[in-house]
Design a protein around this motif. Structure first.
Motif, PDB file in Angstrom:
ATOM      1  N   UNK A 299       0.719  -1.280   0.225  1.00  0.00           N
ATOM      2  CA  UNK A 299       0.010  -0.283   0.052  1.00  0.00           C
ATOM      3  C   UNK A 299       0.800   1.278   0.169  1.00  0.00           C
ATOM      4  N   UNK A 300       1.984   1.281   0.836  1.00  0.00           N
ATOM      5  CA  UNK A 300       2.851   2.476   0.893  1.00  0.00           C
ATOM      6  C   UNK A 300       3.608   2.614  -0.552  1.00  0.00           C
ATOM      7  N   UNK A 301       3.961   1.392  -0.979  1.00  0.00           N
ATOM      8  CA  UNK A 301       4.633   1.523  -2.331  1.00  0.00           C
ATOM      9  C   UNK A 301       3.732   2.069  -3.343  1.00  0.00           C
ATOM     10  N   UNK A 302       2.555   1.655  -3.332  1.00  0.00           N
ATOM     11  CA  UNK A 302       1.614   2.126  -4.535  1.00  0.00           C
ATOM     12  C   UNK A 302       1.341   3.657  -4.328  1.00  0.00           C
ATOM     13  N   UNK A 303       1.361   4.034  -2.940  1.00  0.00           N
ATOM     14  CA  UNK A 303       1.141   5.648  -2.513  1.00  0.00           C
ATOM     15  C   UNK A 303       2.185   6.258  -3.050  1.00  0.00           C
ATOM     16  N   UNK A 304       3.187   5.753  -2.793  1.00  0.00           N
ATOM     17  CA  UNK A 304       4.674   6.545  -2.980  1.00  0.00           C
ATOM     18  C   UNK A 304       4.799   6.764  -4.557  1.00  0.00           C
ATOM     19  N   UNK A 305       4.596   5.764  -5.227  1.00  0.00           N
ATOM     20  CA  UNK A 305       4.757   5.833  -6.963  1.00  0.00           C
ATOM     21  C   UNK A 305       3.692   6.588  -7.526  1.00  0.00           C
ATOM     22  N   UNK A 306       2.305   6.741  -6.826  1.00  0.00           N
ATOM     23  CA  UNK A 306       1.397   7.705  -7.272  1.00  0.00           C
ATOM     24  C   UNK A 306       1.732   9.090  -7.187  1.00  0.00           C
ATOM     25  N   UNK A 307       2.536   9.359  -5.860  1.00  0.00           N
ATOM     26  CA  UNK A 307       2.913  10.598  -5.583  1.00  0.00           C
ATOM     27  C   UNK A 307       3.991  10.983  -6.564  1.00  0.00           C
ATOM     28  N   UNK A 308       5.198  10.250  -6.811  1.00  0.00           N
ATOM     29  CA  UNK A 308       6.063  10.436  -7.569  1.00  0.00           C
ATOM     30  C   UNK A 308       6.694   9.248  -8.416  1.00  0.00           C
ATOM     31  N   UNK A 309       5.954   9.159  -9.763  1.00  0.00           N
ATOM     32  CA  UNK A 309       6.252   8.017 -10.464  1.00  0.00           C
ATOM     33  C   UNK A 309       7.737   7.886 -10.766  1.00  0.00           C
ATOM     34  N   UNK A 310       8.347   8.817 -10.941  1.00  0.00           N
ATOM     35  CA  UNK A 310       9.870   8.756 -11.328  1.00  0.00           C
ATOM     36  C   UNK A 310      10.673   8.214 -10.261  1.00  0.00           C
ATOM     37  N   UNK A 311      10.250   8.136  -9.085  1.00  0.00           N
ATOM     38  CA  UNK A 311      11.292   7.477  -7.940  1.00  0.00           C
ATOM     39  C   UNK A 311      10.803   5.834  -7.741  1.00  0.00           C
ATOM     40  N   UNK A 312      10.159   5.257  -8.905  1.00  0.00           N
ATOM     41  CA  UNK A 312       9.649   3.841  -8.874  1.00  0.00           C
ATOM     42  C   UNK A 312      10.845   3.107  -8.790  1.00  0.00           C
ATOM     43  N   UNK A 313      11.803   3.103  -9.877  1.00  0.00           N
ATOM     44  CA  UNK A 313      12.905   1.944  -9.837  1.00  0.00           C
ATOM     45  C   UNK A 313      13.685   2.004  -8.541  1.00  0.00           C
ATOM     46  N   UNK A 314      13.818   2.941  -7.757  1.00  0.00           N
ATOM     47  CA  UNK A 314      14.605   3.039  -6.342  1.00  0.00           C
ATOM     48  C   UNK A 314      13.583   2.684  -5.527  1.00  0.00           C
ATOM     49  N   UNK A 315      12.344   2.782  -5.301  1.00  0.00           N
ATOM     50  CA  UNK A 315      11.313   2.154  -4.300  1.00  0.00           C
ATOM     51  C   UNK A 315      11.120   0.849  -4.624  1.00  0.00           C
ATOM     52  N   UNK A 316      11.280   0.318  -5.790  1.00  0.00           N
ATOM     53  CA  UNK A 316      10.984  -1.101  -6.098  1.00  0.00           C
ATOM     54  C   UNK A 316      12.103  -2.058  -5.336  1.00  0.00           C
ATOM     55  N   UNK A 317      13.180  -1.499  -5.197  1.00  0.00           N
ATOM     56  CA  UNK A 317      14.096  -2.249  -4.592  1.00  0.00           C
ATOM     57  C   UNK A 317      13.895  -2.399  -3.039  1.00  0.00           C
ATOM     58  N   UNK A 318      13.480  -1.173  -2.440  1.00  0.00           N
ATOM     59  CA  UNK A 318      12.948  -1.188  -0.995  1.00  0.00           C
ATOM     60  C   UNK A 318      11.926  -2.110  -0.805  1.00  0.00           C
ATOM     61  N   UNK A 319      10.806  -1.783  -1.980  1.00  0.00           N
ATOM     62  CA  UNK A 319       9.630  -2.931  -1.691  1.00  0.00           C
ATOM     63  C   UNK A 319      10.292  -4.211  -1.669  1.00  0.00           C
TER      64      UNK A 319
END
Length: 81
Positions: free
Chosen positions: A36-56
């Motif tokens: 849920x937090x991952x989708x929320x973060x990607x929805x707010x800032x789509x350009x940071x998805x590759x970095x956040x995917x690692x943390x996911x």
């Protein structure tokens, strides 16, 4: 051992395994929170998805490890003891 003692022991093992398996409920809640937090973060800032995917994936692996530990402990109570 008397037959009633054997069934009492089996019943207590089943109760203990069920209580130990309750740790998997927390893992399910944790996975929902992580995704849920991952989708929320990607929805707010789509350009940071590759970095956040690692943390996911790291967070998902840690939460799943807790679920596996709970399952192994429940199986040990049920079948080994």
């Amino acid at each position: 051992m008397e037959p009633t003692q054997m069934t009492d022991l089996t019943m207590l093992k089943a109760i203990g395994a069920g209580i130990a398996a309750c740790g998997m409920i927390g893992a399910g809640i944790g996975l929902g929170s992580v995704f849920g937090k991952f989708f929320e973060a990607v929805g707010r800032q789509p350009s940071a998805e590759p970095i956040m995917k690692t943390y996911l994936f790291i967070g998902m692996a840690l939460v799943e490890a807790i679920a596996l530990f709970a399952f192994v402990i429940a199986a040990m109570i049920l079948f080994v003891l």
